[in-house]
Scaffold this motif. Structure first.
Motif, PDB file in Angstrom:
ATOM      1  N   UNK A 218      16.102  -3.709   9.800  1.00 18.86           N
ATOM      2  CA  UNK A 218      15.752  -2.318   9.507  1.00 18.86           C
ATOM      3  C   UNK A 218      16.644  -1.712   8.433  1.00 18.86           C
ATOM      4  N   UNK A 219      17.647  -2.480   7.978  1.00 20.93           N
ATOM      5  CA  UNK A 219      18.533  -1.966   6.938  1.00 20.93           C
ATOM      6  C   UNK A 219      19.591  -1.033   7.464  1.00 20.93           C
ATOM      7  N   UNK A 220      19.964  -1.185   8.730  1.00 22.03           N
ATOM      8  CA  UNK A 220      20.974  -0.308   9.333  1.00 22.03           C
ATOM      9  C   UNK A 220      22.345  -0.958   9.251  1.00 22.03           C
TER      10      UNK A 220
ATOM     11  N   UNK B 279       5.935   7.598   9.086  1.00 21.50           N
ATOM     12  CA  UNK B 279       6.785   6.994   8.062  1.00 21.50           C
ATOM     13  C   UNK B 279       8.243   7.414   8.178  1.00 21.50           C
ATOM     14  N   UNK B 280       8.571   8.264   9.136  1.00 21.70           N
ATOM     15  CA  UNK B 280       9.947   8.748   9.260  1.00 21.70           C
ATOM     16  C   UNK B 280      10.844   7.769  10.011  1.00 21.70           C
ATOM     17  N   UNK B 281      10.270   6.746  10.623  1.00 20.35           N
ATOM     18  CA  UNK B 281      11.069   5.767  11.359  1.00 20.35           C
ATOM     19  C   UNK B 281      10.775   4.366  10.834  1.00 20.35           C
ATOM     20  N   UNK B 282      11.776   3.476  10.867  1.00 21.97           N
ATOM     21  CA  UNK B 282      11.544   2.102  10.358  1.00 21.97           C
ATOM     22  C   UNK B 282      10.705   1.253  11.300  1.00 21.97           C
TER      23      UNK B 282
ATOM     24  N   UNK C 251      20.346  -1.765  21.470  1.00 21.44           N
ATOM     25  CA  UNK C 251      21.790  -1.570  21.438  1.00 21.44           C
ATOM     26  C   UNK C 251      22.393  -1.554  20.043  1.00 21.44           C
ATOM     27  N   UNK C 252      21.655  -1.942  19.021  1.00 16.36           N
ATOM     28  CA  UNK C 252      22.223  -2.013  17.671  1.00 16.36           C
ATOM     29  C   UNK C 252      21.563  -1.040  16.700  1.00 16.36           C
ATOM     30  N   UNK C 253      20.707  -0.158  17.197  1.00 17.38           N
ATOM     31  CA  UNK C 253      19.940   0.700  16.290  1.00 17.38           C
ATOM     32  C   UNK C 253      20.110   2.171  16.645  1.00 17.38           C
ATOM     33  N   UNK C 254      19.618   3.006  15.766  1.00 13.99           N
ATOM     34  CA  UNK C 254      19.471   4.438  16.023  1.00 13.99           C
ATOM     35  C   UNK C 254      18.248   4.937  15.269  1.00 13.99           C
ATOM     36  N   UNK C 255      17.691   6.049  15.729  1.00 17.63           N
ATOM     37  CA  UNK C 255      16.526   6.607  15.053  1.00 17.63           C
ATOM     38  C   UNK C 255      15.239   5.857  15.323  1.00 17.63           C
TER      39      UNK C 255
ATOM     40  N   UNK D  50       0.823  -1.208   0.000  1.00 17.74           N
ATOM     41  CA  UNK D  50       0.000   0.000   0.000  1.00 17.74           C
ATOM     42  C   UNK D  50       0.854   1.255   0.000  1.00 17.74           C
ATOM     43  N   UNK D  51       2.069   1.169  -0.609  1.00 24.79           N
ATOM     44  CA  UNK D  51       2.937   2.335  -0.638  1.00 24.79           C
ATOM     45  C   UNK D  51       3.732   2.522   0.635  1.00 24.79           C
ATOM     46  N   UNK D  52       3.637   1.620   1.574  1.00 25.78           N
ATOM     47  CA  UNK D  52       4.343   1.759   2.845  1.00 25.78           C
ATOM     48  C   UNK D  52       5.185   0.509   3.125  1.00 25.78           C
ATOM     49  N   UNK D  53       6.323   0.729   3.821  1.00 25.17           N
ATOM     50  CA  UNK D  53       7.117  -0.383   4.306  1.00 25.17           C
ATOM     51  C   UNK D  53       6.417  -1.028   5.490  1.00 25.17           C
ATOM     52  N   UNK D  54       6.665  -2.322   5.656  1.00 22.80           N
ATOM     53  CA  UNK D  54       6.148  -2.968   6.853  1.00 22.80           C
ATOM     54  C   UNK D  54       6.854  -2.388   8.068  1.00 22.80           C
TER      55      UNK D  54
END
Length: 818
Positions: free
Chosen positions: A295-297, A54-57, A31-35, A14-18
């Motif tokens: 999350x692709x980080x 939509x600004x955060x994963x 401990x492994x992420x940011x944002x 629907x145009x959005x990431x899961x």
């Protein structure tokens, strides 16, 4: 990683990431992420807001279930699941628009498989391993539950289905040989993850039925080979329990391969379900690295020093210190090693260590509250002196509580929470060592509902920025896992957060001193030389209190002054309006003159202080009386008693009287609540009495500008009906946390020494009003009728009163033993 990032860009619904919904059993999963936002609430409104952003994963939910029993954990998990369902319904989105990850792995400890069963619609098992009729996956959907505990920063890897941990540069052990396996609540006896899954499922699945993604699958087949194997496992699944799949990984590249393959399998399963083929539901039970890769980080470098500094626009209503706070609750060996290194190498000029005595916490409530107040006070003193304070629980374990240590741990954690919650000064930073510790401090002590993960300060050690709703908005909060880092890691993190304190900060008090020595009340500018405040502040600084004794005549004044000389004490001579009505201004003049009796007698031992006696107007509830007494200039302080009035009227009247007294340079005591009992013509029935409400205290103090707060915590005027008296010490601790004003306790006659000491230690009571016992001593002499004339009667009654007063003065100065 670029392939995963590209897949995420192309793979939308629907145009959005899961959206990733990461349910964390303690805060260390960040401990492994940011944002990523971190939430401590899961209402439909809060979850819908984050899903729609939509600004955060994705976002983390702090469930803290590792600190709970299975029953309580299930309750929390069902609340989360219900909130998520309601949020998706509100947004008109399907369950496929989110991916739920149970980041509930702390070196294989945690509520598995309960977490995935409840969160991800996996059919739960009963205690015997049989299927129960709970939420089932939708018809035709095959469930794959991936177990992926790889965590690079923690030195954890899986080879041939066996999970290992790097315990030193030269040592790699199967995890069942590490201290984590001995956990009383979540211990385990095998490092083979297939066996571990079978054991945790209670026999519902055999070890040979647990599948695995092998290193050969990963390194030979790549993401496509992983995808194909997952799809094959899903289609060959013959049980409604689904298939459990162990993920092997030695490097982050191994994990990236499996994540990409699982993403491709997810998409294929979703497409298949829309075309009439059996769908696939992927369920994830992982460590922290899976979330970051999903999350692709890319691997995150440590944050630079500039990102760790406090924001320039901190709210001004909370005073800020130049010292930071480090809270070490984790008891695992690695945490103890890191704590020892910090204390041994940090330097006493920079770091101040304070041990929280766990044994004391498990004594009676009075002792527990006393320990809480002692530590809180030492923190305030240290951070305000520019030192970085390290508080830590005693290193011994208490796990013999019938719940694997969960009940004992909760009591210790609750006490740590109270300590941090009672702070009135914002630390420069806060490091919380241990998963459960960091959750409870964040949620319960700081009141945090939403924070933002900024990134790691060290590998595997995340930094959050506290939200606006928290106790200390904008403060950097470091979530330091108990099992991460070298022996120097805690010291290194603290050093990165340390900024030079100003040269003008005063020295820190000894961590073993009482609350009084670390708390300085805000003295109004008008009262820069008030005798009453001088005496009370000096007493509180030593962890003592001053006795305030009601007097009616020369014998009473002389008894107080002589007792002060005999015990080398300060004292307050109090005059009640009823006795003032009888004695008039001459009684005040007598009290005023009595201040100099000690000096003239020359009997004050070891003291060169002249102003050791103050004069106080007690329980004045009429403006005319207060005005008349202030006009005489014969008192050092007044009690403006509006406690009989409704709250708003009490506030208004007391504020008016305080302005009048302050204009004369006289400090004011006022009562919030109302004491029961009868004394000097003051009579209040028990049903009319009212306890002090700690929540009202800040407002009352701010609006009235008073200097001393008389508290009502079960104390009474006159004799106590119960023996021994029962005071609400927890309420007193809350009052103390709510204000920096000097605290007063009326009705000290009849209080046992232990209770007196507790009120000093817990609430920093620095003024005790005493009347009944002194009067009764005089009346007993009169009733005995041994004196044959007026002067002998005056002398014997005076001596009787003096004996009682001396005992009280010694009691108020004695070292607390609670």
């Amino acid at each position: 990683m670029p392939e995963i990032q590209e897949h995420l860009r192309q793979s939308t619904r629907g145009g959005r990431r899961r959206k990733l919904v990461v349910v964390d059993d303690d805060p260390t999963g960040t401990q492994s992420v940011q944002g990523f936002p971190v939430l401590s609430e899961w209402t439909a409104e809060a979850l819908a807001r984050e899903i729609e952003d939509d600004s955060t994963p994705g976002f983390f939910l702090l469930s803290n279930i590792r600190a709970l029993s299975a029953r309580d954990a299930e309750h929390v998990l069902r609340e989360i699941r219900t909130g998520l369902d309601a949020a998706l319904k509100r947004l008109n989105r399907s369950e496929d628009s989110v991916t739920i990850i149970s980041r509930s792995d702390s070196t294989l400890r945690g509520h598995f498989p309960l977490d995935v069963e409840v969160l991800c619609s996996h059919p739960p098992l009963d205690k015997k391993g049989a299927e129960s009729q709970a939420r089932m996956p939708r018809g035709g959907t095959s469930v794959l539950t991936l177990v992926a505990p790889f965590f690079q920063a923690g030195g954890r890897m899986t080879i041939n289905d066996v999970h290992y941990m790097t315990t030193s540069p030269a040592s790699v052990l199967p995890v069942h040989l590490t201290p984590f396996a001995q956990d009383k609540a979540f211990g385990f006896s095998t490092s083979n993850l297939k066996d571990w899954v079978a054991q945790k499922l209670g026999g519902g699945v055999k070890a040979e039925d647990v599948a695995s993604i092998t290193l050969d699958d990963i390194r030979r087949g790549g993401p496509t080979g992983v995808r194909d194997k997952l799809l094959s496992l899903a289609r060959s699944n013959t049980t409604s329990l689904g298939t459990y799949v162990v993920v092997n990984a030695v490097t982050r590249e191994d994990l990236e391969c499996v994540v990409l393959g699982s993403l491709q399998a997810e998409d294929a399963g979703l497409e298949g379900s829309t075309e009439g083929e059996p769908g696939i539901r992927m369920v994830y039970r992982t460590a922290a690295d899976w979330v970051a890769v999903r999350a692709g980080l890319s691997p995150l470098p440590p944050l630079p020093a500039s990102a760790l500094r406090p924001p320039p626009d901190l709210p001004s209503h909370v005073p800020s210190a130049e010292g930071g706070l480090i809270v070490v609750g984790s008891y695992v060996p690695k945490s103890s090693e890191q704590l020892s290194f910090l204390l041994e190498n940090g330097g006493k000029e920079q770091f101040q260590g304070i041990e929280i005595c766990v044994d004391t916490l498990f004594q009676d409530e009075t002792a527990r509250l006393g320990e809480i107040v002692r530590v809180t006070a030492a923190i305030e003193g240290g951070i305000n002196a520019g030192k970085h304070v390290v508080i830590f629980t005693s290193r011994q374990l208490r796990q013999e509580d019938g719940a694997g240590g969960l009940i004992s741990g909760m009591k210790v954690s609750d006490s740590v929470v109270e300590i941090v919650k009672n702070l009135r000064t914002r630390p420069l930073f806060l490091i919380a060592k241990g998963g459960i510790t960091s959750n409870d401090v964040a949620v319960k002590a700081l009141g945090l509902k939403r924070a933002m993960v900024l990134g790691p300060i060290l590998p595997g050690v995340p930094v959050w920025e506290c939200g606006e709703e928290s106790k200390f908005p904008g403060m950097k909060y470091v979530v330091f896992p108990g099992n991460v880092g070298s022996s120097q890691a805690l010291f290194e993190a603290a050093q990165k957060l340390c900024f030079p304190p100003s040269a003008s900060t005063p020295p820190s008090p000894d961590s073993k001193t009482s609350l009084a020595s670390c708390v300085t009340p805000t003295r109004p500018v008008f009262a820069s030389s008030s005798r009453t405040l001088d005496l009370l502040e000096a007493a509180r600084a030593k962890g003592e209190a001053v006795g305030a004794f009601n007097v009616y005549n020369l014998e009473g004044v002389r008894a107080v002054v002589r007792a002060a000389a005999a015990t080398n004490s300060s004292a307050i001579l109090q005059v009640h309006p009823s006795s003032l009505e009888f004695g008039g201004q001459p009684l005040l003049e007598l009290c005023r003159a009595g201040r100099f009796f000690v000096e003239e007698m020359g009997t004050m031992r070891g003291s060169k202080e002249k102003d050791t006696i103050a004069v106080h107007l007690d329980h004045a509830n009429e403006a005319a009386v207060i005005e008349q007494v202030l006009a005489t200039q014969l008192v050092d302080s007044v009690m403006c008693d509006g406690s009989a009035k409704p709250y708003e009227e009490n506030v208004s009247w007391t504020a008016q009287m305080t302005r009048l007294a302050h204009s004369k340079g006289i400090p004011v005591e006022a009562e919030l609540g109302r004491l029961a009992g009868e004394e000097d013509g003051l009579s209040v029935q028990e049903k009319e009495a009212k306890m002090t409400d700690p929540l009202q205290v800040p407002d009352f103090v701010e609006q009235t500008a008073i200097d001393m707060v008389a508290v009502t915590i079960g104390n009474v005027h006159g004799r106590y009906a119960r023996n021994p008296p029962v005071l609400d010490l927890a309420r007193l601790a809350d009052i103390r946390a709510a204000t920096d004003r000097l605290l007063v306790l009326h009705g000290a006659s009849g209080l046992p020494p232990k209770v007196v000491h507790a009120t000093i230690a817990i609430g920093a009571i620095c003024k005790f009003n005493v009347n009944t016992e002194v009067r009764e001593a005089a009346m007993q002499v009169i009733r005995e009728g041994k004196a044959k004339d007026v002067l002998p009667l005056m002398q014997t009654t005076g001596e009787a009163m003096q004996r009682v007063i001396e005992n009280k003065m010694r009691l108020f100065k004695a070292s607390p033993s609670i």
